[in-house]
Design an enzyme around this catalytic site. Structure first.
Site, mmCIF file in Angstrom:
data_model
loop_
_atom_site.group_PDB
_atom_site.id
_atom_site.type_symbol
_atom_site.label_atom_id
_atom_site.label_comp_id
_atom_site.label_asym_id
_atom_site.label_seq_id
_atom_site.Cartn_x
_atom_site.Cartn_y
_atom_site.Cartn_z
ATOM 1 N N GLY A 49 -37.716 83.386 142.439
ATOM 2 C CA GLY A 49 -38.031 82.213 143.249
ATOM 3 C C GLY A 49 -36.903 81.208 143.328
ATOM 4 N N CYS A 50 -35.764 81.553 142.752
ATOM 5 C CA CYS A 50 -34.601 80.665 142.804
ATOM 6 C C CYS A 50 -33.574 81.248 143.767
ATOM 7 C CB CYS A 50 -33.966 80.533 141.418
ATOM 8 S SG CYS A 50 -35.038 79.798 140.178
ATOM 9 N N ALA A 51 -32.955 80.400 144.562
ATOM 10 C CA ALA A 51 -31.925 80.854 145.493
ATOM 11 C C ALA A 51 -30.693 81.321 144.722
ATOM 12 C CB ALA A 51 -31.556 79.741 146.460
#
Length: 138
Positions: A49-51
């Protein structure tokens, strides 16, 4: 409910007049945060869920929560350092009682992070809360 270290950090942020100063301070926190060993940067520690690439390795000692963390983006590593200040040393049973969005709002970060960074920060908080809950259940 915040740690004394986080309250000190919030006081520091109060003295920083604008977002750019706060942004630079977060980057400096990231630069000062100890790097995570490459051997720990595995799929099990990767935060989804992290870029950016983000890894968090929880450590529970004497019923208290701590973690190592790292990222390939310096601002994100700074956010990891901020979360470390919020959660390190807190009893595992108390992790769920920390209102991370409210505490982070004290720093003025939430208003200035991109949607991707905000989602990533939320994912990191969720990972911390999940691993603390799992440790408490054991």
């Amino acid at each position: 409910m915040a740690t004394e270290a986080f309250n000190d950090l919030a006081e520091t942020f109060e003295f920083l007049d604008d977002w750019e100063d706060r942004y630079r301070h977060v980057i400096e926190l990231g630069k000062a945060f100890p790097p995570m060993e490459d051997a720990l940067k595995v799929p099990a520690t990767k935060v989804q869920g992290c870029a950016s690439q983000v890894w968090i390795q929880p450590m529970i000692d004497g019923g208290r929560y701590d973690f190592q963390g790292d990222s390939d983006a310096m601002i994100v590593k700074g956010l990891i350092a901020v979360l470390h200040t919020l959660y390190a040393g807190v009893p595992v049973a108390d992790i769920a009682r920390i209102d991370a969005p409210a505490e982070l709002a004290r720093l003025g970060l939430t208003d200035h992070l991109s949607a991707q960074r905000s989602n990533g920060l939320r994912s990191m908080v969720e990972r911390i809360q999940k691993t603390a809950a799992e440790a408490q259940a054991r």
